[in-house]
Write a protein that holds these residues in place. Structure first.
Motif, PDB file in Angstrom:
ATOM      1  N   ILE A   4      10.558  92.124   5.196  1.00 26.80           N
ATOM      2  CA  ILE A   4      10.490  90.740   4.868  1.00 26.80           C
ATOM      3  C   ILE A   4      10.810  89.834   6.083  1.00 26.80           C
ATOM      4  N   ALA A   5       9.907  89.043   6.306  1.00 20.14           N
ATOM      5  CA  ALA A   5      10.156  87.839   7.316  1.00 20.14           C
ATOM      6  C   ALA A   5      10.785  86.557   6.917  1.00 20.14           C
ATOM      7  N   ILE A   6      11.937  86.248   7.684  1.00 17.92           N
ATOM      8  CA  ILE A   6      12.325  84.920   7.154  1.00 17.92           C
ATOM      9  C   ILE A   6      11.784  83.834   8.223  1.00 17.92           C
ATOM     10  N   VAL A   7      11.113  83.148   7.697  1.00 21.24           N
ATOM     11  CA  VAL A   7      10.655  82.109   8.539  1.00 21.24           C
ATOM     12  C   VAL A   7      11.238  80.581   8.098  1.00 21.24           C
ATOM     13  N   GLY A   8      11.259  79.759   9.022  1.00 15.71           N
ATOM     14  CA  GLY A   8      11.695  78.439   8.985  1.00 15.71           C
ATOM     15  C   GLY A   8      11.747  77.574  10.341  1.00 15.71           C
ATOM     16  N   ASN A   9      11.233  76.273  10.290  1.00 14.58           N
ATOM     17  CA  ASN A   9      11.196  75.677  11.554  1.00 14.58           C
ATOM     18  C   ASN A   9      12.854  75.380  12.105  1.00 14.58           C
ATOM     19  N   ILE A  10      12.804  74.991  13.244  1.00 13.61           N
ATOM     20  CA  ILE A  10      14.197  74.530  13.643  1.00 13.61           C
ATOM     21  C   ILE A  10      14.964  73.691  12.753  1.00 13.61           C
ATOM     22  N   ALA A  11      16.215  74.323  12.671  1.00 14.70           N
ATOM     23  CA  ALA A  11      17.269  73.869  11.859  1.00 14.70           C
ATOM     24  C   ALA A  11      17.068  73.388  10.496  1.00 14.70           C
ATOM     25  N   PHE A 102      15.301  97.353   1.754  1.00 22.75           N
ATOM     26  CA  PHE A 102      14.734  96.281   2.154  1.00 22.75           C
ATOM     27  C   PHE A 102      15.475  95.860   3.772  1.00 22.75           C
ATOM     28  N   VAL A 103      14.458  95.303   4.510  1.00 26.28           N
ATOM     29  CA  VAL A 103      15.058  94.765   5.691  1.00 26.28           C
ATOM     30  C   VAL A 103      14.464  93.431   5.956  1.00 26.28           C
ATOM     31  N   PHE A 104      15.157  92.481   6.628  1.00 26.00           N
ATOM     32  CA  PHE A 104      14.925  91.158   7.024  1.00 26.00           C
ATOM     33  C   PHE A 104      14.727  91.044   8.462  1.00 26.00           C
ATOM     34  N   VAL A 105      13.939  90.184   8.863  1.00 28.79           N
ATOM     35  CA  VAL A 105      13.699  89.945  10.217  1.00 28.79           C
ATOM     36  C   VAL A 105      13.484  88.158  10.458  1.00 28.79           C
ATOM     37  N   PHE A 119       4.920  92.812   8.513  1.00 31.75           N
ATOM     38  CA  PHE A 119       6.045  92.400   7.301  1.00 31.75           C
ATOM     39  C   PHE A 119       4.875  92.592   5.944  1.00 31.75           C
ATOM     40  N   ASP A 120       5.549  92.885   5.039  1.00 32.42           N
ATOM     41  CA  ASP A 120       5.107  93.213   3.587  1.00 32.42           C
ATOM     42  C   ASP A 120       5.268  91.941   2.866  1.00 32.42           C
ATOM     43  N   LYS A 121       6.412  90.971   3.037  1.00 35.82           N
ATOM     44  CA  LYS A 121       6.527  89.727   2.531  1.00 35.82           C
ATOM     45  C   LYS A 121       6.951  88.845   3.365  1.00 35.82           C
ATOM     46  N   ILE A 122       6.809  87.542   3.159  1.00 37.84           N
ATOM     47  CA  ILE A 122       7.362  86.467   4.059  1.00 37.84           C
ATOM     48  C   ILE A 122       8.087  85.221   3.291  1.00 37.84           C
ATOM     49  N   LEU A 123       9.308  84.939   3.999  1.00 42.79           N
ATOM     50  CA  LEU A 123      10.135  83.992   3.001  1.00 42.79           C
ATOM     51  C   LEU A 123      10.303  82.926   3.981  1.00 42.79           C
ATOM     52  N   PHE A 124       9.990  81.730   3.445  1.00 44.65           N
ATOM     53  CA  PHE A 124       9.883  80.428   4.303  1.00 44.65           C
ATOM     54  C   PHE A 124      11.054  79.557   3.596  1.00 44.65           C
ATOM     55  N   ILE A 125      11.921  79.140   4.669  1.00 43.53           N
ATOM     56  CA  ILE A 125      13.099  78.196   4.251  1.00 43.53           C
ATOM     57  C   ILE A 125      12.434  76.906   4.579  1.00 43.53           C
ATOM     58  N   TYR A 126      12.381  75.973   3.689  1.00 38.82           N
ATOM     59  CA  TYR A 126      11.948  74.643   3.864  1.00 38.82           C
ATOM     60  C   TYR A 126      13.179  73.856   3.827  1.00 38.82           C
ATOM     61  N   CYS A 127      13.148  72.713   4.840  1.00 40.94           N
ATOM     62  CA  CYS A 127      14.197  71.832   4.648  1.00 40.94           C
ATOM     63  C   CYS A 127      13.310  70.391   5.020  1.00 40.94           C
ATOM     64  N   SER A 164       3.258  81.635   3.150  1.00 41.35           N
ATOM     65  CA  SER A 164       4.501  82.493   2.902  1.00 41.35           C
ATOM     66  C   SER A 164       4.268  82.980   1.318  1.00 41.35           C
ATOM     67  N   ASP A 165       5.002  84.052   1.002  1.00 40.24           N
ATOM     68  CA  ASP A 165       5.026  84.733  -0.424  1.00 40.24           C
ATOM     69  C   ASP A 165       6.210  83.980  -1.182  1.00 40.24           C
ATOM     70  N   TRP A 166       6.974  83.400  -0.575  1.00 39.33           N
ATOM     71  CA  TRP A 166       8.376  82.708  -1.167  1.00 39.33           C
ATOM     72  C   TRP A 166       8.895  81.640  -0.513  1.00 39.33           C
ATOM     73  N   VAL A 167       9.197  80.519  -1.080  1.00 37.75           N
ATOM     74  CA  VAL A 167       9.792  79.274  -0.330  1.00 37.75           C
ATOM     75  C   VAL A 167      11.012  79.119  -1.019  1.00 37.75           C
ATOM     76  N   ILE A 168      11.896  78.879  -0.248  1.00 35.37           N
ATOM     77  CA  ILE A 168      13.537  78.431  -0.741  1.00 35.37           C
ATOM     78  C   ILE A 168      13.867  77.165   0.008  1.00 35.37           C
ATOM     79  N   TYR A 169      13.954  76.300  -0.943  1.00 37.57           N
ATOM     80  CA  TYR A 169      14.064  74.712  -0.260  1.00 37.57           C
ATOM     81  C   TYR A 169      15.812  74.675  -0.342  1.00 37.57           C
ATOM     82  N   ASN A 170      16.099  74.233   1.362  1.00 36.41           N
ATOM     83  CA  ASN A 170      17.634  74.029   1.645  1.00 36.41           C
ATOM     84  C   ASN A 170      17.640  72.664   1.986  1.00 36.41           C
ATOM     85  N   ASN A 171      17.889  71.791   1.031  1.00 31.78           N
ATOM     86  CA  ASN A 171      17.960  70.390   1.032  1.00 31.78           C
ATOM     87  C   ASN A 171      19.346  70.111   0.673  1.00 31.78           C
ATOM     88  N   ALA A 172      20.210  70.879   0.298  1.00 27.21           N
ATOM     89  CA  ALA A 172      21.398  70.863  -0.627  1.00 27.21           C
ATOM     90  C   ALA A 172      22.877  71.516   0.205  1.00 27.21           C
TER      91      ALA A 172
END
Length: 189
Positions: A4-11, A102-105, A119-127, A164-172
């Protein structure tokens, strides 16, 4: 093994997600740290030796960043050097941890480097951009203008989220982010 890739833009909060996953017992590779170490490689040093990017004989990340984020040609040159070396480190990480479920990069430049196929899956961190800009000003002591410049040099968040396969919102809060990560892990187990 699910890769699983962990992707997200700066900060966006990728480092916090990495820590949450590590605390849950998962293996995580941070390609930002890999890149920092690779700045001392012979290829990078020899390519940038003619520029004022050194402090005490070593490449200064801040000086190099100022240079490449103001010069698209040099940014591309650096990426062309770094991406193949990062790919190799990711492949090595997978081999070393092949017995894990599971392994994460954490790979902020996944799409730019065209490494999705690893990668098999991509997780995007959205802020939200305003929060990311505030974090850069506070955390990195960037001016608002430089924070906006750094943010503008990355592929847009919406485009990455769509890929991406999943999106997690990180605004809190960090606690909210942790709950979202744990919830996702429970879904995919």
């Amino acid at each position: 093994m699910i890769r699983i890739a962990i992707v997200g833009n700066i900060a966006s909060g990728k480092s916090t997600v990495e820590k949450i996953l590590e605390n849950l017992g998962y293996k995580v590779l941070d390609t930002d740290k890999v890149c920092h170490n690779l700045l001392e490689s012979e290829e990078v040093v020899s390519t940038f030796k003619i520029y004022d990017v050194f402090d005490d004989g070593k490449i200064s990340r801040s000086k190099l960043g100022n240079l490449v984020f103001s010069n698209d040609e040099l940014k591309t040159a650096l990426e062309n050097l770094m991406y193949p070396m990062v790919r190799k480190k990711i492949e090595d990480f997978f081999k070393q941890n092949n017995t894990e479920d599971f392994v994460f990069v954490s790979a902020p430049q996944l799409f730019e480097a065209r490494m999705e196929n690893l990668f098999d899956k991509i997780l995007f961190i959205y802020c939200d951009d305003t929060i990311r800009e505030q974090r850069l000003v506070l955390r990195n002591n960037y001016t608002k203008e430089y924070a906006k410049l750094r943010m503008s040099k990355q592929m847009g968040q919406d485009e990455k989220a769509d890929k991406s396969d999943w999106v997690i919102y990180n605004n809190a809060s960090v606690e909210d982010l942790k709950e979202r990560v744990i919830s996702l892990i429970e879904q995919i187990r």
